[in-house]
Design a protein around this motif. Structure first.
Motif, PDB file in Angstrom:
ATOM      1  N   ARG A  36      44.726  33.325  56.256  1.00 38.13           N
ATOM      2  CA  ARG A  36      44.456  31.978  56.182  1.00 38.13           C
ATOM      3  C   ARG A  36      42.809  31.630  57.068  1.00 38.13           C
ATOM      4  NH1 ARG A  36      46.328  29.077  51.869  1.00 38.13           N
ATOM      5  NH2 ARG A  36      48.111  30.410  50.753  1.00 38.13           N
ATOM      6  N   CYS A  54      40.054  27.228  45.389  1.00 35.90           N
ATOM      7  CA  CYS A  54      40.988  28.074  45.307  1.00 35.90           C
ATOM      8  C   CYS A  54      42.031  26.965  44.870  1.00 35.90           C
ATOM      9  CB  CYS A  54      41.560  28.409  46.844  1.00 35.90           C
ATOM     10  SG  CYS A  54      43.569  28.871  45.866  1.00 35.90           S
ATOM     11  N   CYS A  65      45.360  25.393  47.160  1.00 30.42           N
ATOM     12  CA  CYS A  65      44.656  24.827  48.594  1.00 30.42           C
ATOM     13  C   CYS A  65      43.736  24.754  48.583  1.00 30.42           C
ATOM     14  CB  CYS A  65      45.428  26.592  49.791  1.00 30.42           C
ATOM     15  SG  CYS A  65      43.963  27.660  49.926  1.00 30.42           S
ATOM     16  N   CYS A  77      42.155  32.432  46.757  1.00 33.10           N
ATOM     17  CA  CYS A  77      42.149  32.777  47.637  1.00 33.10           C
ATOM     18  C   CYS A  77      42.628  33.723  48.786  1.00 33.10           C
ATOM     19  CB  CYS A  77      41.780  31.223  48.540  1.00 33.10           C
ATOM     20  SG  CYS A  77      43.702  31.299  49.579  1.00 33.10           S
ATOM     21  N   CYS A 129      46.494  32.650  49.900  1.00 36.83           N
ATOM     22  CA  CYS A 129      47.577  32.219  47.828  1.00 36.83           C
ATOM     23  C   CYS A 129      47.863  33.464  47.662  1.00 36.83           C
ATOM     24  CB  CYS A 129      46.541  31.098  47.643  1.00 36.83           C
ATOM     25  SG  CYS A 129      46.373  29.220  48.188  1.00 36.83           S
TER      26      CYS A 129
END
Ligand SMILES: [Zn+2]
Ligand SMILES: [Zn+2]
Length: 355
Positions: free
Chosen positions: A223, A327, A330, A343, A346
């Motif tokens: 991330r 996304c 998130c 994304c 995720c």
């Protein structure tokens, strides 16, 4: 007469009581040092930045731990000063608490209620919505159920809200993806509460140590692209502002600050968190917990490196999304793929979810 070496280096009047960043200070000067670092980060919310009579409402999520309690105490004192000097305040605070899912089956509701009452008595100027359970997230965030379906988790027929969310959380097969999912649901719930309460900003209680751990964990979880967004003060992808006024202070400094306050404030801790805990089993430990333990135990010995982690991570280039696509889960940019709704972080989390 105390010798000059034992005098506070700031006021040169009172005996020094604490050592902070290699300087010996009295309690008063230490308190000034901490609160000035916080208030400097709150300048956006000063009287002079007020538009007309429009007073800002800020949401402060109180976890029950040290950092967010210190933040509340400092902002509460600022608001009291404003009231006594100008008979008005520059902003209003809404203080919320989300109770964690109770995985052990023991009911801690009573203890939380008592604690919540105590907090409202000590800090009596603010708005306190009811304590919200994380398991009630679907009742506050009406889009989350559809978005969770993208992870392959769908509500069973006749499954109630809480049973559904509980199953979502237990569907994660690794400690890291469970922690990831947990923080995602928590963030979405707090954002929903902020919107329900008409707050334009969320004032988070993350210390420098927590932000550094979060930055490193984000990168490790795929991330990394979300990191600058997560750490910045100002507009967030959620349609409201995020602020981290404790970003210049370490967890140990906040702990020391709380210890030197009158006892009524320490009574507002929900739980004494175990500060440094060596993970028993690596398999059962999430990346987040591992880095947080490491930074509290080791990283704080190297303050300039810690500060650099957060500063550097904030400057990383955010990958530009395909057509500004976010996304669904998130709100971070989605890179590549036409029809992709999640994304990279995720998508990775999804692989660890088995229903
Ligand atoms: Zn002093
Ligand atoms: Zn995502």
């Amino acid at each position: 007469m105390p010798s000059s070496t034992s005098l506070c280096v700031d006021c040169q009047t009172f005996p020094s009581q604490v050592a902070i960043r290699k300087r010996r200070l009295c309690h008063d000067c230490f308190h000034k040092f901490v609160s000035s670092k916080v208030l400097k980060r709150m300048e956006t919310y000063r009287f002079k930045n007020q538009v007309g009579n429009q007073k800002k409402r800020l949401l402060l999520p109180l976890s029950g731990g040290v950092s967010s309690l210190v933040l509340l105490q400092i902002l509460d004192a600022q608001i009291k000063r404003q009231l006594s000097q100008q008979n008005r305040t520059a902003y209003d605070l809404v203080v919320c608490h989300v109770s964690p899912p109770d995985m052990n089956g023991t009911n801690s509701g009573g203890e939380t209620t008592e604690w919540w009452k105590r907090v409202q008595e000590v800090f009596d100027l603010h708005t306190y919505p009811f304590v919200t359970a994380l398991l009630d997230v679907t009742q506050h965030d009406h889009r989350i159920e559809d978005d969770l379906a993208l992870l392959g988790v769908n509500r069973h027929e006749e499954e109630d809200n809480r049973a559904f969310v509980e199953r979502v959380l237990t569907s994660a097969r690794t400690a890291t993806s469970r922690a990831d999912l947990h923080s995602l649901l928590l963030r979405r719930l707090i954002v929903s509460i902020a919107k329900q309460q008409d707050c334009e900003s969320i004032i988070w209680g993350h210390s420098d140590s927590q932000l550094a751990a979060q930055a490193l964990a984000s990168v490790a979880k795929g991330r990394g692209g979300a990191t600058p967004n997560e750490l910045a003060d100002g507009p967030s992808p959620w349609g409201l502002n995020f602020n981290y006024p404790l970003r210049d202070l370490f967890r140990t400094e906040l702990q020391l600050y709380l210890e030197t306050l009158p006892s009524e404030f320490r009574g507002c801790l929900l739980e004494e968190k175990v500060e440094v805990e060596t993970p028993v089993s690596l398999r059962a430990t999430s990346i987040d917990a591992l880095l947080s333990t490491y930074i509290t135990g080791q990283g704080e010995k190297y303050p300039s490196i810690m500060a650099n982690v957060v500063r550097t991570a904030s400057k990383l280039q955010v990958p530009s999304a395909v057509d500004g696509q976010m996304c669904r889960l998130c709100a971070m940019p989605v890179v590549g793929g036409d029809e992709q709704k999640l994304c990279y972080g995720c998508e990775r989390m999804k692989q660890d979810i088995k229903v």
